[in-house]
Design an enzyme around this catalytic site. Structure first.
Site, PDB file in Angstrom:
ATOM      1  N   ASP A   1       0.831  -1.205   0.000  1.00 27.44           N
ATOM      2  CA  ASP A   1       0.000   0.000   0.000  1.00 27.44           C
ATOM      3  C   ASP A   1       0.869   1.259   0.000  1.00 27.44           C
ATOM      4  O   ASP A   1       1.953   1.268   0.572  1.00 27.44           O
ATOM      5  CB  ASP A   1      -0.914  -0.018   1.241  1.00 27.44           C
ATOM      6  CG  ASP A   1      -2.075   0.955   1.096  1.00 27.44           C
ATOM      7  OD1 ASP A   1      -2.311   1.464  -0.019  1.00 27.44           O
ATOM      8  OD2 ASP A   1      -2.753   1.219   2.109  1.00 27.44           O
TER       9      ASP A   1
ATOM     10  N   HIS B   1       2.600   3.477  -9.051  1.00 26.44           N
ATOM     11  CA  HIS B   1       2.448   2.044  -9.338  1.00 26.44           C
ATOM     12  C   HIS B   1       3.685   1.515 -10.066  1.00 26.44           C
ATOM     13  O   HIS B   1       4.153   0.419  -9.801  1.00 26.44           O
ATOM     14  CB  HIS B   1       1.186   1.793 -10.169  1.00 26.44           C
ATOM     15  CG  HIS B   1      -0.084   2.117  -9.433  1.00 26.44           C
ATOM     16  ND1 HIS B   1      -0.287   1.743  -8.119  1.00 26.44           N
ATOM     17  CD2 HIS B   1      -1.209   2.779  -9.807  1.00 26.44           C
ATOM     18  CE1 HIS B   1      -1.493   2.151  -7.733  1.00 26.44           C
ATOM     19  NE2 HIS B   1      -2.060   2.799  -8.729  1.00 26.44           N
TER      20      HIS B   1
ATOM     21  N   SER C   1      -7.113  -5.738  -5.758  1.00 28.36           N
ATOM     22  CA  SER C   1      -8.210  -6.402  -5.050  1.00 28.36           C
ATOM     23  C   SER C   1      -9.486  -6.376  -5.892  1.00 28.36           C
ATOM     24  O   SER C   1      -9.596  -5.579  -6.841  1.00 28.36           O
ATOM     25  CB  SER C   1      -8.470  -5.691  -3.718  1.00 28.36           C
ATOM     26  OG  SER C   1      -9.044  -4.427  -3.958  1.00 28.36           O
TER      27      SER C   1
ATOM     28  N   LEU D   1      11.599 -20.318  -4.947  1.00 29.78           N
ATOM     29  CA  LEU D   1      10.533 -19.522  -4.320  1.00 29.78           C
ATOM     30  C   LEU D   1       9.202 -19.706  -5.063  1.00 29.78           C
ATOM     31  O   LEU D   1       9.157 -19.682  -6.287  1.00 29.78           O
ATOM     32  CB  LEU D   1      10.924 -18.035  -4.374  1.00 29.78           C
ATOM     33  CG  LEU D   1       9.893 -17.069  -3.801  1.00 29.78           C
ATOM     34  CD1 LEU D   1       9.954 -17.069  -2.272  1.00 29.78           C
ATOM     35  CD2 LEU D   1      10.107 -15.649  -4.326  1.00 29.78           C
TER      36      LEU D   1
ATOM     37  N   GLU E   1       1.270 -13.721  11.952  1.00 34.02           N
ATOM     38  CA  GLU E   1       1.727 -12.560  12.710  1.00 34.02           C
ATOM     39  C   GLU E   1       1.567 -11.356  11.791  1.00 34.02           C
ATOM     40  O   GLU E   1       1.820 -11.458  10.581  1.00 34.02           O
ATOM     41  CB  GLU E   1       3.206 -12.722  13.089  1.00 34.02           C
ATOM     42  CG  GLU E   1       3.495 -13.957  13.923  1.00 34.02           C
ATOM     43  CD  GLU E   1       2.829 -13.927  15.307  1.00 34.02           C
ATOM     44  OE1 GLU E   1       2.528 -12.826  15.804  1.00 34.02           O
ATOM     45  OE2 GLU E   1       2.584 -15.008  15.861  1.00 34.02           O
TER      46      GLU E   1
HETATM   47  C1  FPP Z   1      -1.899   0.183  -3.436  1.00 30.45           C
HETATM   48  O1  FPP Z   1      -1.463   1.514  -3.374  1.00 30.45           O
HETATM   49  C2  FPP Z   1      -1.357  -0.475  -4.600  1.00 30.45           C
HETATM   50  C3  FPP Z   1      -2.086  -1.028  -5.617  1.00 30.45           C
HETATM   51  C4  FPP Z   1      -3.556  -1.020  -5.660  1.00 30.45           C
HETATM   52  C5  FPP Z   1      -1.429  -1.631  -6.784  1.00 30.45           C
HETATM   53  C6  FPP Z   1      -0.270  -2.534  -6.477  1.00 30.45           C
HETATM   54  C7  FPP Z   1       0.518  -2.607  -7.697  1.00 30.45           C
HETATM   55  C8  FPP Z   1       1.863  -2.623  -7.750  1.00 30.45           C
HETATM   56  C9  FPP Z   1       2.749  -2.674  -6.574  1.00 30.45           C
HETATM   57  C10 FPP Z   1       2.493  -2.494  -9.083  1.00 30.45           C
HETATM   58  C11 FPP Z   1       2.972  -3.679  -9.799  1.00 30.45           C
HETATM   59  C12 FPP Z   1       2.674  -5.029  -9.284  1.00 30.45           C
HETATM   60  C13 FPP Z   1       3.158  -6.146  -9.871  1.00 30.45           C
HETATM   61  C14 FPP Z   1       2.792  -7.465  -9.297  1.00 30.45           C
HETATM   62  C15 FPP Z   1       4.057  -6.116 -11.040  1.00 30.45           C
HETATM   63  P1  FPP Z   1      -2.544   2.669  -3.477  1.00 30.45           P
HETATM   64  O2  FPP Z   1      -2.687   3.028  -4.910  1.00 30.45           O
HETATM   65  O3  FPP Z   1      -3.783   2.260  -2.781  1.00 30.45           O
HETATM   66  O4  FPP Z   1      -1.795   3.798  -2.683  1.00 30.45           O
HETATM   67  P2  FPP Z   1      -2.449   4.955  -1.800  1.00 30.45           P
HETATM   68  O5  FPP Z   1      -3.103   4.272  -0.631  1.00 30.45           O
HETATM   69  O6  FPP Z   1      -1.259   5.753  -1.392  1.00 30.45           O
HETATM   70  O7  FPP Z   1      -3.391   5.700  -2.692  1.00 30.45           O
END
Ligand code: FPP
Length: 242
Positions: free
Chosen positions: A14, A31, A59, A125, A201
Site C-alpha cells: 500500500d 504504481h 483487489s 521460491l 503474525e
Molecule cells: C496500493 O497503493 C497499490 C495497488 C492497488 C497496486 C499494487 C501494484 C503494484 C505494486 C504495481 C505492480 C505489481 C506487480 C505485481 C508487477 P494505493 O494506490 O492504494 O496507494 P495509496 O493508498 O497511497 O493511494
C-alpha cells in the site's frame, strides 16, 4: 528450516498513490515505482530463505477505481510479466496468480497462463500474485464448490471440515502465511486471504510501498523472530512442542 524465518510471507503493498502525490506525479508513477519494489522483495525474500511469497497486487474492490487507473495498472501487469518472466524462470521461481480471472483482459490472461505453465516445474521460491482477488470471494467460491460436490453426492455435508474447506481455496497447495506485512500506515487486512491469515503474525509499517526494501524486510523478520506462536495453546504448551 530456521523457525525464525517465516516459511510464507504475504504482503499488502500500500502507498503507491501517496508516494506519487508527494512528488507531484500521477498515481501511475507510484504504481510503476511499486513494480520496482516488487522486483526487490522477490529477490530479498528468496535470499532470506522464505519459501512462499504472496503479493496483493489488485483487489476485487480495486475495479472501482477510475477507469484510467485500472487500465494503466492492467497494462503495467502485462508489461511487468513480459519484462520479468525470463529472469524469474532463470531464478527457479514458480509464479502463480490467484483471484477471479473473469474480468481480466485476454492479453493479460494469456500472459498469466503462459507464465504459470512455463514456471510450473520450478522448485525455488513460490510466488503468488493476487489480482482481482478478495478474501470473501475466495471463501464464497470454496463454499460453492463444496455445495456442488455435496449436491453431486461426491461428499456428505458432514465431511466438510477445515481441511476439506481449505482444499477448495485459491491457496490450497500453499501453507498458510506465517507473516503478513502491510506498508503505507494502515492497520487492516482489507479482504486479503481472510481464511489463510488466521494465525499469521501481523506487521505494519509507515513506509510507502515503492520505498520498501531490505531495511524494512529485515525489521519485519526481526519482529517475526520475537513472536511466540501459540495457535490457541498456553505459552508453556507452545514451548513444549517447539
Ligand atoms: C496500493 O497503493 C497499490 C495497488 C492497488 C497496486 C499494487 C501494484 C503494484 C505494486 C504495481 C505492480 C505489481 C506487480 C505485481 C508487477 P494505493 O494506490 O492504494 O496507494 P495509496 O493508498 O497511497 O493511494
Amino acid at each position: 528450516m530456521d523457525p525464525n524465518i517465516p516459511n510464507h510471507v504475504a504482503v499488502i503493498m500500500d502507498g503507491n498513490g501517496r508516494w506519487a502525490r508527494k512528488r507531484a506525479l500521477p498515481r501511475h508513477a507510484g504504481h510503476r515505482s511499486g513494480a520496482g519494489a516488487v522486483r526487490k522483495i522477490v529477490e530479498i525474500a528468496a535470499e532470506h530463505g522464505v519459501r512462499y511469497l504472496t503479493l496483493f497486487a489488485f483487489s476485487s474492490e480495486n475495479w472501482n477505481r477510475p477507469r484510467e487507473e485500472v487500465s494503466k495498472l492492467m497494462g503495467l501487469f502485462i508489461e511487468s510479466l513480459q519484462r520479468e518472466i525470463d529472469e524469474l524462470h532463470r531464478n527457479n521461481v514458480r509464479l502463480e496468480f490467484i483471484g477471479s480471472r473473469d474480468l481480466l483482459q485476454p492479453k493479460l490472461l494469456d500472459k498469466i497462463i503462459a507464465a504459470e505453465t512455463r514456471t510450473s516445474d520450478n522448485t525455488g521460491l513460490r510466488l503468488q500474485v493476487a489480482v482481482a482477488y478478495g478474501g470473501r470471494w475466495d471463501i464464497v467460491q470454496a463454499a460453492r464448490r463444496l455445495a456442488g460436490r455435496v449436491a453431486d453426492g461426491d461428499i456428505a455435508a458432514q465431511d466438510i471440515d477445515d481441511t476439506a474447506f481449505a482444499a477448495e481455496l485459491e491457496l490450497a497447495e500453499v501453507p498458510d502465511p506465517d507473516l503478513l506485512i502491510r506498508t503505507g500506515g494502515e492497520q487492516r487486512i482489507s479482504n486479503f486471504l481472510l481464511w489463510n491469515l488466521a494465525y499469521a503474525e501481523l506487521w505494519f509499517c509507515d513506509t510507502l510501498w515503492p520505498d520498501f526494501g531490505q531495511k524494512e524486510f529485515t525489521e519485519a523478520l526481526a519482529f517475526y523472530a520475537r513472536r511466540e506462536r501459540r495457535y490457541g495453546h498456553t505459552g508453556d504448551q507452545a514451548e513444549a512442542v517447539s
